[in-house]
Design an enzyme around this catalytic site. Structure first.
Site, PDB file in Angstrom:
ATOM      1  N   ASP A  89       0.816  -1.215   0.000  1.00 19.80           N
ATOM      2  CA  ASP A  89       0.000   0.000   0.000  1.00 19.80           C
ATOM      3  C   ASP A  89       0.851   1.266   0.000  1.00 19.80           C
ATOM      4  O   ASP A  89       2.040   1.236   0.332  1.00 19.80           O
ATOM      5  CB  ASP A  89      -0.869   0.043   1.266  1.00 19.80           C
ATOM      6  CG  ASP A  89      -1.960  -1.008   1.266  1.00 19.80           C
ATOM      7  OD1 ASP A  89      -1.936  -1.902   0.397  1.00 19.80           O
ATOM      8  OD2 ASP A  89      -2.837  -0.942   2.153  1.00 19.80           O
ATOM      9  N   HIS A 233       3.854  -2.278   2.973  1.00 17.35           N
ATOM     10  CA  HIS A 233       3.926  -0.939   2.382  1.00 17.35           C
ATOM     11  C   HIS A 233       5.196  -0.796   1.547  1.00 17.35           C
ATOM     12  O   HIS A 233       6.295  -0.936   2.098  1.00 17.35           O
ATOM     13  CB  HIS A 233       3.870   0.122   3.487  1.00 17.35           C
ATOM     14  CG  HIS A 233       2.574   0.100   4.246  1.00 17.35           C
ATOM     15  ND1 HIS A 233       2.344  -0.779   5.280  1.00 17.35           N
ATOM     16  CD2 HIS A 233       1.426   0.808   4.081  1.00 17.35           C
ATOM     17  CE1 HIS A 233       1.105  -0.590   5.736  1.00 17.35           C
ATOM     18  NE2 HIS A 233       0.530   0.362   5.021  1.00 17.35           N
TER      19      HIS A 233
HETATM   20 NI    NI Z   1      -2.377   3.124   3.460  1.00 13.59          NI
END
Ligand code: NI
Length: 284
Positions: A89, A233
């Site tokens: 993400d 991430h």
């Molecule tokens: Ni996020």
């Protein structure tokens, strides 16, 4: 389609270029002979529409989004095999190209939930994500908490990002992940209107909190089950550092690394898959 017109045009060009009419006539005769003999003719730079372009156009609907090698990969049936989907993400960011190198080296595919303003800053990286067969989903334009916004603003956050992804990669996204995993009925209603399916996760590596590659890998391995969706991430260098050894460890445990579309198959827009609160894979 380009049969009758082509020799005439080639001849005309040859004439103009050489200025030698005998030479031109000989070339033209050879060309006609070649065509009559059923040969392919000269490399076709005179025709405005080469045959392969025609083929591409007619099958554009089918191949869109599959200019990537997805179709050439052996099909994985996650109802039978132990699949796992790594998801990244908040990018694309500066560490993302290095992550893509790692994934490429391991021939692994992942899913990226991208932020609109990051896509605008890194269009080349976004294009590369799509080109290399990874799946791309929407993670809002500003990384907003959608559960606090009006329907109009939710729509704006999602549709703006989806539109930019489509312009940059050529493929319209069908998946989204709400920042902070924060969603509600209103958000899901807008998702349904936009044709987006909500994808949460069941394994949180907490890579935004503990910036250590060992911790990222160990949390992922501790939580992972068959058909898990792992949250990470790609803007965290430590996460990129962890990815190679995580992939190797997952494969040693018999997991197949797949994208979210490969894991779930067709999904229902406006529905939410996986539940990070319960760490469950239940579909709502
Ligand atoms: Ni996020």
């Amino acid at each position: 389609m380009d049969g009758p017109g082509r020799p005439a045009e080639s001849r005309r060009r040859t004439n103009t270029l050489s200025g030698d009419s005998l030479h031109a006539r000989v070339l033209a005769a050879l060309l006609v002979m070649a065509l009559l003999g059923g040969l392919a003719g000269p490399p076709d730079h005179s025709s405005p529409i080469p045959p392969e372009a025609t083929v591409k156009q007619s099958s554009a609907r089918v191949t869109q989004g599959a200019t990537t090698p997805v179709t050439t990969q052996p099909r994985v049936d996650c109802r039978r095999e132990r699949c796992v989907a790594l998801t990244y993400d908040d990018g694309p960011g500066l560490p993302t190209p290095r992550l893509l190198d790692v994934l490429e080296r391991h021939r692994a595919r992942a899913t990226f939930f991208v932020v609109g303003e990051m896509v605008r800053m890194h269009p080349g990286t976004t294009r590369r994500i799509g080109r290399e067969g990874h799946a791309i989903g929407v993670h809002t334009w500003h990384h907003s908490d959608l559960s606090t916004l009006s329907a109009r603003k939710v729509r704006d956050q999602l549709s703006r990002t989806a539109e930019l992804i489509r312009r940059v990669t050529g493929t319209s996204p069908t998946l989204m992940r709400p920042p902070y995993g924060a969603s509600n009925r209103l958000v899901r209603r807008v998702e349904r209107q936009l044709g987006l399916t909500e994808i949460m996760w069941d394994v949180d590596t907490a890579d935004w909190l503990v910036r250590s590659p060992v911790s990222v890998r160990e949390r992922a391995l501790r939580g992972v089950r068959r058909n898990s969706v792992v949250l990470m991430h790609d803007i965290r260098p430590t996460t990129v550092d962890a990815t190679g050894s995580l992939i190797r460890a997952l494969r040693r445990r018999g997991f197949r690394l797949v994208t979210v579309p490969e894991l779930l198959g067709p999904t229902r827009p406006g529905h939410s898959y996986y539940d990070w609160r319960r760490r469950s894979q239940v579909v709502r």
